[in-house]
Motif scaffolding. Structure first.
Motif, PDB file in Angstrom:
ATOM      1  N   ALA A  99       0.833  -1.199   0.000  1.00 25.40           N
ATOM      2  CA  ALA A  99       0.000   0.000   0.000  1.00 25.40           C
ATOM      3  C   ALA A  99       0.868   1.249   0.000  1.00 25.40           C
ATOM      4  O   ALA A  99       1.989   1.240   0.512  1.00 25.40           O
ATOM      5  CB  ALA A  99      -0.928   0.021   1.213  1.00 25.40           C
ATOM      6  N   THR A 101       0.924   5.304   1.222  1.00 21.91           N
ATOM      7  CA  THR A 101       0.305   6.145   2.236  1.00 21.91           C
ATOM      8  C   THR A 101       0.328   7.604   1.804  1.00 21.91           C
ATOM      9  O   THR A 101       1.130   7.998   0.959  1.00 21.91           O
ATOM     10  CB  THR A 101       1.037   6.016   3.588  1.00 21.91           C
ATOM     11  OG1 THR A 101       2.426   6.354   3.401  1.00 21.91           O
ATOM     12  CG2 THR A 101       0.950   4.592   4.105  1.00 21.91           C
ATOM     13  N   ASN A 122      -3.378   1.169  -3.999  1.00 21.81           N
ATOM     14  CA  ASN A 122      -4.159   0.600  -2.907  1.00 21.81           C
ATOM     15  C   ASN A 122      -5.475  -0.037  -3.325  1.00 21.81           C
ATOM     16  O   ASN A 122      -6.018  -0.868  -2.591  1.00 21.81           O
ATOM     17  CB  ASN A 122      -4.462   1.670  -1.861  1.00 21.81           C
ATOM     18  CG  ASN A 122      -3.213   2.197  -1.179  1.00 21.81           C
ATOM     19  OD1 ASN A 122      -2.104   1.825  -1.543  1.00 21.81           O
ATOM     20  ND2 ASN A 122      -3.384   3.055  -0.211  1.00 21.81           N
ATOM     21  N   SER A 147      -6.801  -4.192   4.914  1.00 22.36           N
ATOM     22  CA  SER A 147      -7.515  -2.922   4.939  1.00 22.36           C
ATOM     23  C   SER A 147      -6.892  -2.057   6.033  1.00 22.36           C
ATOM     24  O   SER A 147      -5.676  -2.080   6.230  1.00 22.36           O
ATOM     25  CB  SER A 147      -9.008  -3.172   5.193  1.00 22.36           C
ATOM     26  OG  SER A 147      -9.730  -1.971   5.223  1.00 22.36           O
ATOM     27  N   SER A 148      -7.679  -1.312   6.768  1.00 19.96           N
ATOM     28  CA  SER A 148      -7.133  -0.450   7.816  1.00 19.96           C
ATOM     29  C   SER A 148      -8.235   0.008   8.753  1.00 19.96           C
ATOM     30  O   SER A 148      -9.391   0.173   8.348  1.00 19.96           O
ATOM     31  CB  SER A 148      -6.458   0.775   7.198  1.00 19.96           C
ATOM     32  OG  SER A 148      -6.089   1.716   8.190  1.00 19.96           O
ATOM     33  N   THR A 151     -10.688   3.065   8.041  1.00 27.30           N
ATOM     34  CA  THR A 151     -11.972   2.971   7.335  1.00 27.30           C
ATOM     35  C   THR A 151     -13.144   3.016   8.303  1.00 27.30           C
ATOM     36  O   THR A 151     -14.300   3.130   7.871  1.00 27.30           O
ATOM     37  CB  THR A 151     -12.060   1.672   6.522  1.00 27.30           C
ATOM     38  OG1 THR A 151     -11.973   0.549   7.408  1.00 27.30           O
ATOM     39  CG2 THR A 151     -10.938   1.588   5.490  1.00 27.30           C
ATOM     40  N   TYR A 161      -6.341   7.908   1.897  1.00 26.02           N
ATOM     41  CA  TYR A 161      -5.911   6.560   2.271  1.00 26.02           C
ATOM     42  C   TYR A 161      -7.104   5.734   2.736  1.00 26.02           C
ATOM     43  O   TYR A 161      -7.265   4.563   2.331  1.00 26.02           O
ATOM     44  CB  TYR A 161      -4.867   6.655   3.384  1.00 26.02           C
ATOM     45  CG  TYR A 161      -4.331   5.327   3.852  1.00 26.02           C
ATOM     46  CD1 TYR A 161      -3.446   4.591   3.076  1.00 26.02           C
ATOM     47  CD2 TYR A 161      -4.697   4.804   5.092  1.00 26.02           C
ATOM     48  CE1 TYR A 161      -2.945   3.375   3.506  1.00 26.02           C
ATOM     49  CE2 TYR A 161      -4.205   3.593   5.540  1.00 26.02           C
ATOM     50  CZ  TYR A 161      -3.326   2.878   4.743  1.00 26.02           C
ATOM     51  OH  TYR A 161      -2.842   1.664   5.184  1.00 26.02           O
ATOM     52  N   SER A 164      -9.265   4.653  -0.168  1.00 28.51           N
ATOM     53  CA  SER A 164      -8.656   3.557  -0.934  1.00 28.51           C
ATOM     54  C   SER A 164      -8.780   2.230  -0.191  1.00 28.51           C
ATOM     55  O   SER A 164      -9.002   1.185  -0.808  1.00 28.51           O
ATOM     56  CB  SER A 164      -7.188   3.868  -1.235  1.00 28.51           C
ATOM     57  OG  SER A 164      -6.385   3.829  -0.063  1.00 28.51           O
ATOM     58  N   LYS A 165      -8.656   2.263   1.126  1.00 23.71           N
ATOM     59  CA  LYS A 165      -8.804   1.042   1.911  1.00 23.71           C
ATOM     60  C   LYS A 165     -10.269   0.617   2.027  1.00 23.71           C
ATOM     61  O   LYS A 165     -10.575  -0.569   2.161  1.00 23.71           O
ATOM     62  CB  LYS A 165      -8.187   1.233   3.293  1.00 23.71           C
ATOM     63  CG  LYS A 165      -6.663   1.256   3.281  1.00 23.71           C
ATOM     64  CD  LYS A 165      -6.097  -0.050   2.748  1.00 23.71           C
ATOM     65  CE  LYS A 165      -4.602  -0.128   2.862  1.00 23.71           C
ATOM     66  NZ  LYS A 165      -4.072  -1.454   2.430  1.00 23.71           N
ATOM     67  N   ILE A 168     -10.850  -1.667  -0.644  1.00 19.38           N
ATOM     68  CA  ILE A 168     -10.387  -3.020  -0.326  1.00 19.38           C
ATOM     69  C   ILE A 168     -11.482  -3.821   0.370  1.00 19.38           C
ATOM     70  O   ILE A 168     -11.685  -5.016   0.102  1.00 19.38           O
ATOM     71  CB  ILE A 168      -9.121  -2.960   0.559  1.00 19.38           C
ATOM     72  CG1 ILE A 168      -7.903  -2.562  -0.265  1.00 19.38           C
ATOM     73  CG2 ILE A 168      -8.877  -4.275   1.263  1.00 19.38           C
ATOM     74  CD1 ILE A 168      -7.432  -3.628  -1.236  1.00 19.38           C
ATOM     75  N   SER A 188     -10.783  -9.635   4.806  1.00 17.78           N
ATOM     76  CA  SER A 188      -9.876  -8.509   5.011  1.00 17.78           C
ATOM     77  C   SER A 188      -9.507  -8.409   6.478  1.00 17.78           C
ATOM     78  O   SER A 188     -10.256  -8.843   7.360  1.00 17.78           O
ATOM     79  CB  SER A 188     -10.498  -7.200   4.522  1.00 17.78           C
ATOM     80  OG  SER A 188     -11.681  -6.897   5.217  1.00 17.78           O
TER      81      SER A 188
END
Length: 254
Positions: A99, A101, A122, A147-148, A151, A161, A164-165, A168, A188
């Motif tokens: 990914a 950032t 990403n 992912s992150s 989100t 960012y 984009s996640k 995912i 994920s």
């Protein structure tokens, strides 16, 4: 140990940090791991050396995601490495971890070029990698997308960012349904504040501030995220698909 004996895996962005921990974890369970890197070939070779020192098998694959021809380059290297080590090109486990950032700043300050770059790496690249990998992944295979936690929380300086996640997460959801007939699970994992070895985590003030995000009041370790990924790659996780697993140490509890 050896829950993944005889399996093959690709972990994108696994030359360092959390990706390296994922590659090491999968290899410890017996998988042959393709260690992908974008820029730092030496770091990828170090990951391979660590795996081999631990008794595992791995090989490096280079491709700068988000640039023309990168997907072709990635799969040419992957298939060549798989043939060399196994005699075939079967890929049992795919981990989309690589990914880009953002550099920070308010939403008003983010240039369109940065938006394009982040989404190329990403969101678009993981989709194309899954699409291409489906010819190699057998029935019963595993796809894990990283992912992150951003989100699930509002952090305006991380909006691009996070967007984009979020893509995912949608990639995970829709491919999980699409591939269910083939028993390919797609899930994920959402890491939170994790000490991935970046210089910023060496600053005491930053460490202290980010440690407060977790319910345990500490930073996560790469291995703690990697263990979740390894679990999803095993047979024990065969009944989990389309899920987003929180690996934030309780950072989303409020």
């Amino acid at each position: 140990m050896n829950k993944l004996s005889g399996k093959t895996a690709l972990v994108t962005g696994s030359s360092r940090g959390i990706g390296r921990a994922m590659a090491l974890g999968l290899a410890r369970e017996g998988a042959l791991v393709a260690v992908h890197y974008g820029h730092d070939e030496q770091a990828a070779k170090e990951t391979v050396a660590l795996i081999e020192k631990d008794g595992g098998q791995a090989f490096p694959v280079g491709a700068q995601l988000g640039t023309p021809g990168a997907i072709d380059q990635l799969f040419a290297g992957l298939e060549a490495g798989l043939r060399e080590h196994t005699g075939h090109t079967v890929l049992d486990i795919l981990v989309n971890n690589a990914a880009a950032t953002t550099t920070g700043g308010t939403p008003e300050e983010i240039p369109a070029e940065q938006l394009d770059q982040i989404f190329e790496v990403n969101a678009k690249a993981p989709f194309l990698i899954v699409q291409r990998a489906l010819d190699l992944i057998p029935d019963g295979g595993r796809i894990v997308n990283i992912s992150s936690a951003v989100t699930r929380k509002a952090i305006p300086t991380q909006v691009v960012y996070a967007m984009s996640k979020g893509a995912i997460d949608q990639l995970t959801l829709h491919f999980a349904r699409h591939l269910a007939d083939r028993r390919i699970t797609v899930n994920s994992v959402l890491p939170g504040a994790t000490d991935n070895g970046s210089a910023v985590f060496q600053i005491p003030e930053v460490r202290e501030s980010m440690s407060q995000i977790s319910a345990f009041k500490r930073l996560g370790e790469p291995e703690e995220v990697a263990d979740v990924v390894v679990f999803l790659a095993t047979e024990q996780a065969r009944w989990i698909t389309g899920a987003s697993l929180d690996a934030t140490g309780g950072s989303l509890l409020g």
